[in-house]
Design an enzyme around this catalytic site. Structure first.
Site, PDB file in Angstrom:
ATOM      1  CG  ASP A  87     114.015  76.125   4.389  1.00  0.00           C
ATOM      2  OD1 ASP A  87     113.703  76.868   5.220  1.00  0.00           O
ATOM      3  OD2 ASP A  87     113.567  75.775   3.476  1.00  0.00           O
TER       4      ASP A  87
HETATM    5  C1  BGC Z   1     110.948  78.440   3.606  1.00  0.00           C
HETATM    6  C2  BGC Z   1     112.134  79.452   3.272  1.00  0.00           C
HETATM    7  C3  BGC Z   1     112.156  80.393   4.226  1.00  0.00           C
HETATM    8  C4  BGC Z   1     112.272  80.052   5.683  1.00  0.00           C
HETATM    9  C5  BGC Z   1     112.049  81.183   6.539  1.00  0.00           C
HETATM   10  C6  BGC Z   1     110.852  78.009   5.091  1.00  0.00           C
HETATM   11  O1  BGC Z   1     109.785  77.389   5.260  1.00  0.00           O
HETATM   12  O2  BGC Z   1     111.229  77.102   2.946  1.00  0.00           O
HETATM   13  O3  BGC Z   1     112.050  79.706   1.945  1.00  0.00           O
HETATM   14  O4  BGC Z   1     113.250  81.358   3.969  1.00  0.00           O
HETATM   15  O5  BGC Z   1     111.054  79.195   5.866  1.00  0.00           O
HETATM   16  O6  BGC Z   1     110.845  81.734   6.619  1.00  0.00           O
END
Ligand code: BGC
Length: 877
Positions: free
Chosen positions: A274
């Protein structure tokens, strides 16, 4: 300087510590971890062919080119939310990774689909599949390689969890079907799906560092279950989450990544972090991370500005990380790329034709946003919506749950003379539906939550718009009271109306946004914006009050369920762009309501047991124990003998269904299950592909190359003190360290193929019954199959089958549902395997988890203690 460098040096010091594999787990948690990280091997369902191509491709790459595939180029640097490096020498452009979970984020001419939670409410495999295909084609059309969804973490442990709406349901079986169908649909059109957030990312408070303690059985039976279905569907990518699990960050957790995902579930694709969830160079690489996103997350300030990039190249060159591990990362990434490419007929991938960082209505902007470089047309406004509006409308209607319909009479409507439309949730937002990025303000009708999941609406049909259109066609007069706070106006509008519609909502989202004091997670389960008072005010003056709820999960509506004047309650969830039209289709009976609640509606928030942890006595090291085990949502309500307002699976129709003539056949038409043994007990040894040229010149920036800060590159660089960070190349594999051992590895007994041992998916019982529509209108029944596994450690019953069955008025339809070995098993922590216990088991067919129409005991199967699975099934018929 260099946190990455420190990590590498520290790692060199601990190499050779043979006790490391089990030293990670804290007391009370399963002492399970696994090293080395399982290397991808290929397999059925297209993986073999994809691996062949991937190995050939990677064999041609230099070390820095391989590393370039594994590391993002940095936040907001290239055009997508995440971008890998490219391989210009071979004409391979960077891979584009893009949110969200209901739409392509940060672009235009895209659709906004109903939320995952609404998909669960349809209880329809075919709609889940069709939404996956439609969403996948929108990502693909924008030039995106990897779509960052679907979500099943959170699963929905806590009812106020901020991101529950992005996932499906707190029931793992229903979520597993949602994952399987969505992944299959998305990937079939050539976009890699990402199962996220792996794993136990159940709340937004403290999401970056909460340390979750969980037992092995709960992990398998609840949280891992739907991820297993995603892997079984051939998902190309898995995103590890921000939180810690049993002491280790998810993206450097060898239990969850190496042991569970890559060995037991036989995941052949790649694991990405993530955004900023990577915390180390070495530990993440050895514990199974394959791609660092966005590349610079968390490591700003070290000499590379990244945990990987040049730091990874260096770690390979100095022998800290074996070359085979980096080769495995690159092969896994390319295998996913080729596998999913082949699913869409190997058509060339479209160019990336938008920029996430330049406002969607602007065309020209920087290709490299953070460097403000290469100004050219970046948003080409490619229209990817096709005819998805019709599907969105259908799903919206079919996911609407009719919770209450007094005397079966309030709905459907038949040309009422005068209606009132009350509440802000029925109306367009001032400034339009896209006034706030990431949907971070709460205005107008609610059709998606907030955070990285949403996208921009092409349009949003508010309920008031759709209702007024229908009213005009029917010569119905309309009164409106759009304010939630002006209760006098609400009462005035409602007084004397044939039907008073009152709309209310409750929002939630991702923890980087706070709305009205709700930091991602909801602070409570009441309606937002004075919604409860508004409903009460309307119901106090109108005896035919119909409540419509757009909420991200359950709200406390016991008062409305009991209120004499409230004749109907509909939960519409988050329906996306066609929201108002979908609602009107159900209200007027153009579409038979088939939505069933994918969660339980409690009387009090405390009825749910587990709750969001909002504060911690140790905020720098917050910890949480999932001590409730498998007892969440309806499992907990039943366990605690708590009655709900509306149970899991509840939803009314405009007709009446009977379920009749239950039959139970053990192993119908199946031979004895020989597939219960993993196809291979051992892997081959780890391979390296191509050769690593360890000379300096092959691994530093090519001469004349101008670095642009803070772009992340794969080349090693000279440290400030003018010495190279690595000294001399060493032997790549240190076989005395379990983490770098490249010899053949044992396949876990519960493993053997994507999703786990194929024998788990053998049918062991076939359950048959009839569905009879004894009403006057056609309708859709949603029979639900629950299994009682027996014993005090198991819930009263667990969902193990469902279907959406259209039955014409007066007709009867025969339905069959298969139970697999997995469906009747428990996870045995000691055996590290799924085991069918000896307790008497029962099967139930119901309209909800509490409205059971049919039941039967399950005849015992002959279980033999043999083979790797401990017990193999022999079907006696
Ligand atoms: C979120 C993800 C997301 C990523 C990119 C993160 O903060 O938890 O779900 O895909 O950011 O935006």
């Amino acid at each position: 300087m260099a946190r990455a460098t420190t990590a590498i040096l520290a790692a060199v010091a601990i190499l050779g510590n043979a006790g490391l594999t089990n030293a990670q787990a804290p007391a009370g948690a399963p002492a399970l971890s696994l090293f080395p990280s399982p290397w991808g091997q290929g397999g059925g369902d297209g993986w073999d062919a994809a691996y062949e191509k991937a190995r050939a491709f990677v064999s041609n790459l230099t070390l820095v080119e391989k590393v370039n595939l594994t590391t993002g180029t940095g936040w907001e640097f290239d055009r997508c939310i995440g971008n890998t490096g490219s391989i210009p020498r071979l004409g391979f452009r960077s891979m584009c990774l893009q949110d969200g979970t209901v739409a392509v984020r940060y672009t235009d001419k895209n659709s906004v689909f109903p939320a995952g939670m609404n998909m669960a409410a349809t209880f329809s495999r075919s709609l889940m599949r069709r939404r996956g295909e439609a969403m996948g084609s929108e990502f693909r059309g924008k030039g995106i390689d990897v779509a960052l969804g679907p979500v099943t973490g959170p699963l929905g442990r806590v009812p106020a969890g901020g991101r529950n709406w992005e996932g499906f349901s707190p029931d793992p079986y229903l979520s597993g079907v949602g994952m399987f169908e969505t992944v299959t649909g998305m990937q079939s059109v050539g976009v890699i799906a990402t199962a996220k957030h792996y794993i136990l990312n159940e709340q937004e408070h403290f999401r970056n560092n909460v340390d979750v303690t969980i037992d092995d059985r709960t992990m398998h039976e609840l949280y891992l279950w739907p991820f297993a279905d995603a892997v079984r569907a051939g998902v190309g990518a898995v995103m590890c989450s921000y939180n810690k699990i049993n002491g280790n960050y998810s993206c450097e957790n060898s239990w969850t990544l190496n042991y569970l995902l890559k060995n037991e579930l036989n995941f052949q694709g790649f694991v990405m972090s993530d955004w900023g969830a990577q915390h180390s160079t070495l530990e993440s690489a050895l514990a199974g991370l394959d791609m660092a996103m966005p590349g610079d997350g968390g490591a700003r300030g070290n000499v590379y500005g990244a945990f990987w990039g040049g730091a990874l190249t260096e770690a390979v060159l100095n022998g800290t990380i074996p070359a085979w591990r980096v080769d495995d990362m690159a092969v896994r990434i390319m295998a996913a790329y080729y596998k999913i490419g082949a699913l869409s007929g190997n058509k060339p991938r479209p160019d990336v034709n938008f920029s996430a960082w330049v406002k969607p209505n602007v065309t020209v902007g920087p290709v490299y946003f953070r460097a403000n470089a290469s100004i050219e047309p970046v948003n080409l406004h490619v229209d990817v919506q096709a005819d998805h509006g019709a599907l969105i409308r259908e799903i919206g209607a079919k996911s609407t749950v009719l919770l209450k319909n007094k005397n079966n009479k309030a709905l459907p409507l038949h040309k009422p003379g005068h209606i009132a439309i009350i509440g802000e949730d029925a109306q367009d937002a001032p400034g339009g539906p896209n006034a706030c990025e990431d949907n971070k303000c709460y205005r107008g009708t609610l059709a998606m939550g907030y955070g990285s999941g949403p996208g921009y609406f092409p349009y949003l049909v508010a309920p008031a718009t759709a209702l007024k259109k229908r009213a005009a066609a029917d010569n119905t007069t309309v009164a409106e009271a759009p304010s939630n706070w002006d209760l006098d106006a609400a009462r005035t509008a409602a007084t004397g109306a044939d039907v008073a519609f009152v709309f209310a909502s409750a929002d939630s989202g991702e923890g980087y946004i706070t709305i009205d004091g709700n930091t991602g997670d909801r602070n409570n389960l009441t309606l937002w914006g004075n919604g409860d008072a508004l409903i009460q005010a309307v119901a106090s003056v109108n005896p035919n009050t119909i409540v419509v709820l757009h909420t991200v999960g359950p709200v406390l509506i016991d008062y409305a369920a009991k209120h004499e004047n409230i004749t109907a309650i509909l939960w519409a969830g988050l329906q996306g762009q066609e929201s108002g039209n979908s609602l009107v289709d159900v209200l007027y009976g153009d579409i038979a309501p088939q939505g069933r609640s994918p969660f339980t509606w409690g009387q009090n928030i405390s009825d749910y047991g587990a709750q969001v942890m909002y504060t911690s006595p140790t905020p720098l090291a917050p910890a949480q124990n999932f001590s409730e085990g498998v007892f969440i949502d309806y499992r907990y309500f039943q366990h605690a003998h708590t009655s709900s307002v509306y149970p899991f699976g509840h939803g009314l129709t405009y007709t009446q269904f009977d379920f009749e003539n239950l039959t139970v056949h053990p192993c119908k038409g199946q031979a004895a299950s020989t597939a219960a043994v993993p196809s291979k007990s051992w892997t081959a040894a780890a391979q390296t592909y191509g050769t690593v040229n360890s000379s300096m010149s092959a691994n530093v920036d090519p001469s004349g190359f101008q670095r642009i800060k803070p772009f992340i590159y794969p080349w090693i660089i000279r440290a400030a003190n003018a010495t190279w960070l690595f000294t001399a190349p060493k032997a790549f594999a240190n076989t005395t360290d379990p983490r770098t051992n490249n010899s053949a590895q044992a396949v876990l007994p519960a493993g053997g193929a994507p999703g786990g041992n194929p024998g788990l998916y053998d049918t062991v019982y076939t359950i048959g019954f009839d569905v009879r529509n004894r009403g006057n209108v056609n309708g859709t029944a949603v029979p639900q199959l629950y299994v009682q596994l027996g014993g005090k450690d198991n819930p009263w019953g667990v969902l193990r089958g469902f279907d959406d069955v259209s039955v014409a008025a007066g007709d009867r339809v025969h339905v069959e549902m298969n139970l697999t070995r997995r469906d009747i098993s428990n996870w045995d922590t000691e055996k590290q395997n799924w085991v069918v216990n000896n307790l008497q088991k029962y099967v139930f067919i119901g309209r909800s988890v509490v409205d059971i129409a049919l039941n039967s005991s399950l005849p015992a199967l002959s279980l033999q203690s043999a083979g790797v699975m401990q017990q193999r099934l022999a079907c006696l018929e």
